[in-house]
Write a protein that holds these residues in place. Structure first.
Motif, PDB file in Angstrom:
ATOM      1  N   TYR A  69       0.869  -1.206   0.108  1.00  0.00           N
ATOM      2  CA  TYR A  69       0.130  -0.005   0.048  1.00  0.00           C
ATOM      3  C   TYR A  69       0.769   1.197  -0.133  1.00  0.00           C
ATOM      4  O   TYR A  69       0.595   2.116  -0.594  1.00  0.00           O
ATOM      5  CB  TYR A  69      -0.884   0.006   1.364  1.00  0.00           C
ATOM      6  CG  TYR A  69      -2.153   0.984   1.206  1.00  0.00           C
ATOM      7  CD1 TYR A  69      -3.101   1.162   0.139  1.00  0.00           C
ATOM      8  CD2 TYR A  69      -2.082   2.078   1.955  1.00  0.00           C
ATOM      9  CE1 TYR A  69      -3.799   2.114   0.123  1.00  0.00           C
ATOM     10  CE2 TYR A  69      -2.957   3.243   1.885  1.00  0.00           C
ATOM     11  CZ  TYR A  69      -3.773   3.211   0.928  1.00  0.00           C
ATOM     12  OH  TYR A  69      -4.835   4.169   0.902  1.00  0.00           O
ATOM     13  N   LYS A  70       2.058   1.218   0.739  1.00  0.00           N
ATOM     14  CA  LYS A  70       2.924   2.219   0.858  1.00  0.00           C
ATOM     15  C   LYS A  70       3.343   2.716  -0.607  1.00  0.00           C
ATOM     16  O   LYS A  70       3.533   3.991  -0.860  1.00  0.00           O
ATOM     17  CB  LYS A  70       4.220   2.123   1.749  1.00  0.00           C
ATOM     18  CG  LYS A  70       3.736   2.016   3.085  1.00  0.00           C
ATOM     19  CD  LYS A  70       5.006   1.650   3.966  1.00  0.00           C
ATOM     20  CE  LYS A  70       4.577   1.520   5.371  1.00  0.00           C
ATOM     21  NZ  LYS A  70       6.090   1.302   6.463  1.00  0.00           N
ATOM     22  N   GLU A  77      -0.003   4.317  -2.407  1.00  0.00           N
ATOM     23  CA  GLU A  77      -0.857   5.375  -1.868  1.00  0.00           C
ATOM     24  C   GLU A  77      -0.494   6.739  -2.274  1.00  0.00           C
ATOM     25  O   GLU A  77       0.677   6.884  -2.892  1.00  0.00           O
ATOM     26  CB  GLU A  77      -0.813   5.160  -0.336  1.00  0.00           C
ATOM     27  CG  GLU A  77       0.578   5.673   0.249  1.00  0.00           C
ATOM     28  CD  GLU A  77       0.407   5.765   1.820  1.00  0.00           C
ATOM     29  OE1 GLU A  77      -0.465   6.024   2.358  1.00  0.00           O
ATOM     30  OE2 GLU A  77       1.444   5.417   2.105  1.00  0.00           O
ATOM     31  N   ILE A  81      -7.472   1.813   1.634  1.00  0.00           N
ATOM     32  CA  ILE A  81      -7.368   0.169   1.351  1.00  0.00           C
ATOM     33  C   ILE A  81      -8.341  -0.753   0.885  1.00  0.00           C
ATOM     34  O   ILE A  81      -8.186  -1.552   0.163  1.00  0.00           O
ATOM     35  CB  ILE A  81      -6.727  -0.123   2.757  1.00  0.00           C
ATOM     36  CG1 ILE A  81      -5.460   0.506   3.067  1.00  0.00           C
ATOM     37  CG2 ILE A  81      -6.738  -1.758   2.581  1.00  0.00           C
ATOM     38  CD1 ILE A  81      -4.800   0.352   4.678  1.00  0.00           C
ATOM     39  N   VAL A 112      -8.613  -0.800  -2.915  1.00  0.00           N
ATOM     40  CA  VAL A 112      -7.727  -1.508  -3.484  1.00  0.00           C
ATOM     41  C   VAL A 112      -8.436  -3.084  -3.458  1.00  0.00           C
ATOM     42  O   VAL A 112      -8.236  -3.658  -4.499  1.00  0.00           O
ATOM     43  CB  VAL A 112      -6.314  -1.705  -2.866  1.00  0.00           C
ATOM     44  CG1 VAL A 112      -5.371  -2.579  -3.398  1.00  0.00           C
ATOM     45  CG2 VAL A 112      -5.839  -0.404  -2.868  1.00  0.00           C
ATOM     46  N   ILE A 158      -3.000  -3.909   3.544  1.00  0.00           N
ATOM     47  CA  ILE A 158      -3.974  -4.772   2.893  1.00  0.00           C
ATOM     48  C   ILE A 158      -4.290  -6.163   3.210  1.00  0.00           C
ATOM     49  O   ILE A 158      -5.413  -6.554   3.349  1.00  0.00           O
ATOM     50  CB  ILE A 158      -3.405  -4.314   1.323  1.00  0.00           C
ATOM     51  CG1 ILE A 158      -3.281  -3.196   0.756  1.00  0.00           C
ATOM     52  CG2 ILE A 158      -4.585  -5.338   0.300  1.00  0.00           C
ATOM     53  CD1 ILE A 158      -2.658  -2.740  -0.493  1.00  0.00           C
TER      54      ILE A 158
END
Length: 156
Positions: free
Chosen positions: A6-7, A10, A16, A19, A60
């Protein structure tokens, strides 16, 4: 199967859950998403709870693990979470070494699954590669034994 960071992607509008929803939309009603919920800390703690132990594979996978429709396989190091049509089949994968013939990785291979690496490199998505190495008896892939407490629905 998706390995994600995610980092790396984003900010995502909606966060989240957007996604996860996008992955579910991509596979449709007839598909299943599978995410790694590995817990390498079992090697040190020797305790793992299928329902409660958090994923160590990123936010996630942890949010997906807590999804009401998610089913987690029962290996204290190499568990996966599945959401979708075949989620029960992945939940019921039971392989003592985590990467063998009854593992989620063998099922992914049998299902001719698509592997997605989103915001991670090749090495971070190599779980299925370990299964293939094991099947091919490569000389550097050997089994390590870990003992400990595995809890599933309150039963040790």
């Amino acid at each position: 199967m998706a390995h994600l960071s995610y980092k790396a992607i984003e900010p995502v509008e909606g966060g989240i859950q957007t996604v996860i929803d996008a992955l579910l939309e991509a596979v449709g009603d007839s598909g299943t998403i599978v995410l790694p919920t590995f817990t390498f800390s079992f090697c040190e703690s020797a305790k793992w709870n299928r329902q409660k132990t958090p994923s160590e594979m990123g936010i996630i996978t942890e949010i997906a693990r807590n999804n009401k429709n998610a089913k987690r396989s029962c290996h204290p190091i190499y568990s996966v979470v599945a959401i979708g049509r075949k989620s029960n089949e992945y939940m019921n994968c039971n392989d003592s070494n985590g990467i063998g013939d009854q593992s989620p990785f063998a099922k992914l291979k049998k299902d001719d699954a698509i592997m997605a690496l989103i915001g991670v490199g090749y090495n971070q998505g190599f779980g299925i590669g370990h299964h293939i190495e094991w099947k091919e008896n490569v000389n550097y892939r050997y089994l390590k034994e870990f003992s400990g407490e595995v809890i599933d629905n309150g039963i040790v």
